[in-house]
Structure formats: structure tokens, C-alpha cells
Design an enzyme around this catalytic site. Structure first.
Site, mmCIF file in Angstrom:
data_model
loop_
_atom_site.group_PDB
_atom_site.id
_atom_site.type_symbol
_atom_site.label_atom_id
_atom_site.label_comp_id
_atom_site.label_asym_id
_atom_site.label_seq_id
_atom_site.Cartn_x
_atom_site.Cartn_y
_atom_site.Cartn_z
ATOM 1 N N ASP A 1 0.869 -1.182 0.000
ATOM 2 C CA ASP A 1 0.000 0.000 0.000
ATOM 3 C C ASP A 1 0.906 1.232 0.000
ATOM 4 O O ASP A 1 1.619 1.485 0.976
ATOM 5 C CB ASP A 1 -0.914 -0.029 1.237
ATOM 6 N N GLU B 1 5.264 5.028 3.404
ATOM 7 C CA GLU B 1 4.767 6.355 3.761
ATOM 8 C C GLU B 1 5.940 7.317 3.923
ATOM 9 O O GLU B 1 6.957 6.973 4.512
ATOM 10 C CB GLU B 1 3.936 6.258 5.055
ATOM 11 N N ASN C 1 10.235 7.398 0.321
ATOM 12 C CA ASN C 1 9.745 8.342 -0.675
ATOM 13 C C ASN C 1 9.587 7.576 -1.985
ATOM 14 O O ASN C 1 10.581 7.233 -2.629
ATOM 15 C CB ASN C 1 10.737 9.495 -0.841
ATOM 16 N N ASP D 1 -1.916 12.435 -2.736
ATOM 17 C CA ASP D 1 -2.027 13.901 -2.683
ATOM 18 C C ASP D 1 -2.153 14.458 -4.094
ATOM 19 O O ASP D 1 -1.347 14.136 -4.967
ATOM 20 C CB ASP D 1 -0.780 14.500 -2.012
ATOM 21 N N LYS E 1 -1.863 22.840 -7.542
ATOM 22 C CA LYS E 1 -1.244 23.925 -8.327
ATOM 23 C C LYS E 1 -0.329 23.361 -9.412
ATOM 24 O O LYS E 1 0.408 22.402 -9.154
ATOM 25 C CB LYS E 1 -0.417 24.822 -7.394
ATOM 26 N N ASP F 1 -10.580 10.704 -5.378
ATOM 27 C CA ASP F 1 -11.826 11.472 -5.557
ATOM 28 C C ASP F 1 -11.589 12.695 -6.443
ATOM 29 O O ASP F 1 -12.497 13.498 -6.645
ATOM 30 C CB ASP F 1 -12.376 11.920 -4.187
HETATM 31 C C1 LIG Z 1 -4.160 11.953 0.967
HETATM 32 S S1 LIG Z 1 -3.199 10.805 1.841
HETATM 33 C C2 LIG Z 1 -4.100 9.279 1.606
HETATM 34 C C3 LIG Z 1 -3.763 8.258 2.644
HETATM 35 C C4 LIG Z 1 -4.425 6.890 2.494
HETATM 36 N N1 LIG Z 1 -3.950 6.197 1.304
HETATM 37 C C5 LIG Z 1 -5.931 7.008 2.481
HETATM 38 O O1 LIG Z 1 -6.521 6.725 1.418
HETATM 39 O O2 LIG Z 1 -6.506 7.360 3.519
HETATM 40 C C6 LIG Z 1 -1.772 10.554 0.795
HETATM 41 C C7 LIG Z 1 -0.604 9.914 1.555
HETATM 42 O O3 LIG Z 1 0.497 9.670 0.672
HETATM 43 C C8 LIG Z 1 1.705 10.055 1.331
HETATM 44 N N2 LIG Z 1 2.712 10.380 0.306
HETATM 45 C C9 LIG Z 1 2.722 11.489 -0.483
HETATM 46 N N3 LIG Z 1 3.796 11.466 -1.297
HETATM 47 C C10 LIG Z 1 4.467 10.320 -1.016
HETATM 48 C C11 LIG Z 1 5.650 9.755 -1.529
HETATM 49 N N4 LIG Z 1 6.372 10.368 -2.476
HETATM 50 N N5 LIG Z 1 6.075 8.563 -1.026
HETATM 51 C C12 LIG Z 1 5.357 7.943 -0.051
HETATM 52 N N6 LIG Z 1 4.226 8.441 0.480
HETATM 53 C C13 LIG Z 1 3.765 9.615 0.003
HETATM 54 C C14 LIG Z 1 1.268 11.252 2.151
HETATM 55 O O4 LIG Z 1 2.176 11.576 3.179
HETATM 56 C C15 LIG Z 1 -0.104 10.807 2.657
HETATM 57 O O5 LIG Z 1 -0.005 10.087 3.854
#
Ligand SMILES: C[S@@+](CC[C@H](N)C(=O)[O-])C[C@H]1O[C@@H](n2cnc3c(N)ncnc32)[C@H](O)[C@@H]1O
Length: 207
Positions: A40, A65, A92, A118, A122, A154
Site C-alpha cells: 500500500d 509512507e 519516498n 495527494d 497547483k 476522488d
Molecule cells: C491523501 S493521503 C491518503 C492516505 C491513504 N492512502 C488514504 O486513502 O486514507 C496521501 C498519503 O500519501 C503520502 N505520500 C505522499 N507522497 C508520497 C511519496 N512520495 N512517497 C510515499 N508516500 C507519500 C502522504 O504523506 C499521505 O499520507
């Protein structure tokens, strides 16, 4: 137990997050390393795979994460629940992502989920979006034959962008789905559902 306070977003292109991940050694993190792997990506607090790991002992669940404090907290909760088929890794997914899987036996990675990443609305932040051509290529190269990638969001423009990146990969075929095929919903999915907003989702199969 109070929730860990963390930044809502971090910039994945910032120097702090440009580290090379160490290869995942399954025997160090799972009791039964031979089980199929469920990944995940962007798991946030990791509750989705925590519940999945409770329900399904036939797979190992790995959450990735970028927000470091969430990872420590999620691993603490996983070991408190005695889940030996669950692990979280600070990572990352936009930086040398493939290194993580260098030691992974072939055909073990059977499920990948990317849920509500995310959007970085922008235009000047578009490069921060997690799903890019490199991530798709890396994932597909490590995915087992018959393995699945489930993607949902979404945000309509993000769905189009991400789905096109996966559709461009010749080793994948798309299976259109309406519902989440898993018995658990992420925190974000629950929040979106409560607001009665649409969710764009699809599934890709390798081979
Ligand atoms: C909007 S949240 C959604 C979390 C979860 N998947 C959910 O559906 O509830 C997006 C997650 O991706 C993580 N994230 C963003 N860029 C990332 C990256 N380059 N590598 C790993 N995680 C990342 C963020 O820190 C955040 O916890």
C-alpha cells in the site's frame, strides 16, 4: 492514546526526502516471508493494511509512507496487535523507489494499492505528484504475473492523469471496476463517502 501530530503534507522533492532506500528484506520484517506481498503506497496512518492484515493471514502487508512519524506509530500499533504479517516503511516512492525491491523474490508482489494520493492542485506543484511514469515502470517490473494494481481517488483530473500513466504500460491490462474490491476502506475513502463525493477507481492486471 493521542494521535501523533504531523505535517499534513511534505514536499517529496525536498533534499531531506532524497535518500536512497535500503532493499526490503522480507525475512527481517515478516514471520512468513514466503507469503504473497501486498503493498500500500502512501498509507498515511496505515489503518487500511492493519485491518487487512488482521483479516487476511495468507498475505504479508507492507505500507510505504513519506511522513516519518506516522510510520513509527503504525509499526507500534501493528506490534501491539501482534500482527506478524504487517510492516510499515519510511519511504519516498518518488526517489530510487526500485531499490526497495532489489532483493524481492520474483512473483511475490501480487497486490499494489494507491489510494487517494495527494493531488498537488497547483500547476507549479505537479512534479510532486507521486504517480509518475517512473513509479509505474518500477512497480510493473516488480509485480508478479497476474498481480494487480488498484488505484482510486476522488479528484477527477488526478484520476485521468494516473490512469493514463498505467494504461500506457503495455504489460498491464485494465479491468474496470465500480466498487472497492477489498473488505476495508481507507480513512480518506470513508471521509469522501461521508461527503457523498464520487470516487474514480480502476484496476490493472499484469499479463
Ligand atoms: C491523501 S493521503 C491518503 C492516505 C491513504 N492512502 C488514504 O486513502 O486514507 C496521501 C498519503 O500519501 C503520502 N505520500 C505522499 N507522497 C508520497 C511519496 N512520495 N512517497 C510515499 N508516500 C507519500 C502522504 O504523506 C499521505 O499520507
Amino acid at each position: 492514546m493521542p494521535r501523533v501530530r504531523v505535517h499534513q503534507h511534505v514536499n517529496p522533492l525536498a533534499p531531506y526526502y532524497r535518500f536512497t532506500p535500503k532493499p526490503i528484506l522480507l525475512e527481517e520484517i515478516f514471520e512468513r516471508p514466503e507469503l504473497p506481498l501486498f503493498l500500500d503506497i502512501g498509507c498515511a496512518r496505515g489503518r487500511f493494511i492493519l485491518k487487512m492484515a488482521e483479516l487476511d493471514k495468507t498475505q504479508n502487508f507492507l505500507g510505504l509512507e513519506i511522513r516519518e512519524p506516522l510510520v513509527a506509530e503504525a509499526n507500534r500499533l501493528g506490534s501491539e496487535a501482534n500482527l506478524t504479517n504487517l510492516h510499515y516503511e519510511f519511504c519516498n516512492a518518488m526517489n530510487e523507489f526500485g531499490k526497495l525491491f532489489e532483493e524481492l523474490p520474483p512473483n511475490l508482489l501480487q497486490n499494489v494499492t494507491i489510494q487517494f494520493p495527494d493531488p498537488w492542485f497547483k500547476k507549479k506543484h505537479a512534479k510532486r505528484r507521486m504517480v509518475n511514469a517512473e513509479l509505474v515502470e518500477t512497480l510493473v517490473s516488480h509485480l508478479a504475473e497476474g498481480g494487480r494494481i488498484f488505484v482510486q481517488t476522488d479528484i477527477e483530473f488526478l484520476a485521468e492523469e494516473m490512469f493514463e500513466l498505467f494504461r500506457a504500460n503495455k504489460n498491464l491490462r485494465e479491468i474496470s471496476i465500480e466498487d472497492n474490491p477489498f473488505p476495508v476502506k481507507t480513512e480518506r475513502e470513508k471521509a469522501v463517502e461521508e461527503k457523498d463525493l464520487p470516487v474514480y477507481r480502476t484496476m490493472f492486471l499484469k499479463g
